[in-house]
Design an enzyme around this catalytic site. Structure first.
Site, PDB file in Angstrom:
ATOM      1  N   LYS A  51       4.426  -4.371  -4.010  1.00 23.30           N
ATOM      2  CA  LYS A  51       5.042  -3.830  -5.215  1.00 23.30           C
ATOM      3  C   LYS A  51       6.503  -4.233  -5.415  1.00 23.30           C
ATOM      4  O   LYS A  51       6.990  -4.264  -6.551  1.00 23.30           O
ATOM      5  CB  LYS A  51       4.928  -2.307  -5.212  1.00 23.30           C
ATOM      6  CG  LYS A  51       3.553  -1.767  -5.578  1.00 23.30           C
ATOM      7  CD  LYS A  51       3.300  -1.910  -7.072  1.00 23.30           C
ATOM      8  CE  LYS A  51       2.061  -1.146  -7.500  1.00 23.30           C
ATOM      9  NZ  LYS A  51       1.854  -1.195  -8.960  1.00 23.30           N
ATOM     10  N   SER A 305      -3.216  -5.367   0.130  1.00 21.27           N
ATOM     11  CA  SER A 305      -2.061  -5.091  -0.725  1.00 21.27           C
ATOM     12  C   SER A 305      -1.066  -4.090  -0.163  1.00 21.27           C
ATOM     13  O   SER A 305       0.068  -4.015  -0.643  1.00 21.27           O
ATOM     14  CB  SER A 305      -2.536  -4.601  -2.094  1.00 21.27           C
ATOM     15  OG  SER A 305      -3.260  -3.394  -1.963  1.00 21.27           O
TER      16      SER A 305
END
Length: 509
Positions: A51, A305
């Site tokens: 992110k 992720s």
């Protein structure tokens, strides 16, 4: 549009704070699936998630005046940490609005990185509404977690790295999907540079906002989303990201929570690291793809992720991983209450590992056994059930029964003969201090609670199984009260797990 995004992606500023992560061979998964599998290790970023790429790229574009006012973001955790780290690097004040259900590890990380966390609401959407209110009041710049071209472009740098790191043939890249920023950037770049590569999104079955949008041909708002994979728990896909997914994503694969748990175990066995549920989502989808399409000789790449998992959640993951892999069968078996029958039952199970065994005497005729048995997959589970039935043991397969997996397995032996008008309901509510008391207070005192099971699973939502005595003519009134209470609920009064082991009458098999 692809060329527009290619330029943004290639100009994106991410490496001031992010790093180029490795594309590691997943040797055990490769052997298990007979296909070359690679993991893109975004869990190795400074904030243990991809992110910060998009967050930093967006904030790096701000002018001096905007930087002086500061920034605000709404996030379930990973975007929050990315914004906090980027803000610290750029010397910008950052306020992060986070749902109260956010795992504590993520809230603490935001504080450690210099951000100011504000806990508001029970979901990302409620936190986002509050963030918009603060923007109006205080004038900060909103850093959206996914629906912003600069954020999308920052995430797209992952695709640049993948194609550079793996010039050999690639069958597909599997991408976890929440709001769609990650898959939007990756798909735009890959389809422009190497359009033969499939870009496949993966969503939880209970939080499939992009899948629903693509099926409807427009963005839709889900009534509710499951929070096990909290990093992708979004009720509505982004406006910009939906356009990108519609144009460049080949398909969305949906996976269950149990399949995600099995994927977390797979990642651990290959890397000795623990992915968060959203982080292992792509691996779960990759496995489902191979099960459907068969083995292939071209590369299969999964974006790992993130690794911001709350430690308490590991218990739940470990319990459900074997079920998600199809390696545990939960069986309700009726055996005669007579000498030698238990021994005969165990002989049929053979040398299989027994993961759980629950039994309680009920009457002089038959006994109900709840057994967890290790199996080698669905075929072996069905073969075992067939053998038990052939040998005179009636069986009910509970392996995919949520009430059995969450509650009944821990409370077997609760028949209540003669109890009248009992209904059974299952509930979920946000797991925070005082939540259980609020739930019980909201029920009031009109109806008598006859069964109650609550267990903290280390997850964002608490689960309750409740039996309550309600006259049939008052059931509609009772459910109206539950609607006002505001918690998701399910009527489980006819669930066989309940009828076999906790109901007021025994179920005839």
């Amino acid at each position: 549009m692809p060329k527009h995004y290619i330029e943004r992606i290639l100009r994106a500023r991410v490496y001031d704070v992010a790093k180029e992560t490795p594309l590691d061979p997943a040797r055990q998964l490769t052997e298990k699936l007979a296909s070359p599998v690679y993991l893109k290790r975004e869990d190795l970023q400074p904030v243990f998630s991809f992110k910060l790429r998009g967050a930093f790229n967006r904030m790096a574009q701000l002018d001096a005046e905007a930087r002086e006012r500061g920034v605000i973001a709404a996030s379930a955790g990973n975007h929050a940490q990315g914004v906090a780290l980027a803000a610290r690097h750029l010397g910008i004040k950052a306020t992060i609005v986070m749902p109260r259900t956010t795992p504590p590890i993520k809230v603490k990380a935001v504080r450690r990185l210099g951000g100011k966390p504000v806990l508001q609401g029970d979901s990302f959407d409620e936190a986002y509404v509050h963030a918009l209110e603060l923007v109006k009041e205080q004038g900060q710049t909103l850093i959206h977690p996914f629906d912003d071209p600069d954020v999308i472009a920052g995430q797209g740098t992952i695709a640049v790295e993948i194609l550079k790191q793996h010039p050999d043939p690639i069958e597909a890249v599997f991408v976890p999907v929440g709001g769609g920023g990650l898959i939007g950037g990756i798909a735009a770049y890959i389809k422009y540079v190497r359009p033969e590569i499939k870009v496949i999104g993966v969503e939880p079955e209970d939080a499939a906002s992009m899948h629903a949008a693509l099926q409807a041909g427009r963005r839709v708002v889900l009534k509710q989303v499951g929070l096990f994979a909290d990093g992708v728990a979004v009720r509505q896909a982004g406006k910009e990201t939906f356009k990108l997914a519609r144009d460049y994503v080949d398909e969305i694969i949906l996976v269950s929570a149990d399949e995600i748990c099995a994927a977390i175990k797979d990642v651990f066995e290959d890397t000795r690291t623990v992915a968060e549920p959203a982080g292992a989502l792509s691996v779960a989808g990759l496995k489902k793809y191979v099960a459907r399409e068969g083995a292939c000789d071209k590369g299969l790449i999964a974006i790992e992720s993130g690794a911001n998992i709350n430690f308490d959640r590991l218990r739940h993951v470990a319990e459900r991983a074997e079920l998600g892999e199809g390696r545990e069968a939960l069986l309700a078996v009726e055996i005669p209450e007579q000498p030698g029958s238990f021994h005969r039952f165990c002989r049929i199970l053979g040398r299989r590992y027994i993961t759980e065994f629950n039994y309680r005497y009920a009457d002089s005729r038959n006994a109900q056994v709840f057994a967890g048995v290790e199996v080698g997959g669905d075929d072996e589970r069905l073969e075992l059930i067939g053998r038990l039935k052939e040998n005179g043991f009636p069986v009910t397969d509970m392996s995919h029964n949520e009430v059995a997996k969450l509650h009944i397995r821990y409370m077997v032996g609760g028949h209540a003969p003669g109890l009248e008008n009992e209904l059974l309901y299952r509930f979920e509510f946000p797991e925070r201090p005082g939540a259980l008391l609020k739930f019980l207070t909201g029920l009031g005192k009109r109806w008598n609670i006859s069964l109650f099971h609550y267990r903290n699973h280390g997850a964002a939502y608490g689960r309750v199984l409740m039996g309550i005595q309600v006259q049939r003519q008052e059931q509609a009134l009772f459910e109206q009260m539950l609607e006002r209470l505001g918690y998701p609920f399910w009527d489980e009064s006819e669930n066989p797990a309940y009828l076999l082991f906790a109901g007021t009458e025994e179920l005839e098999l």
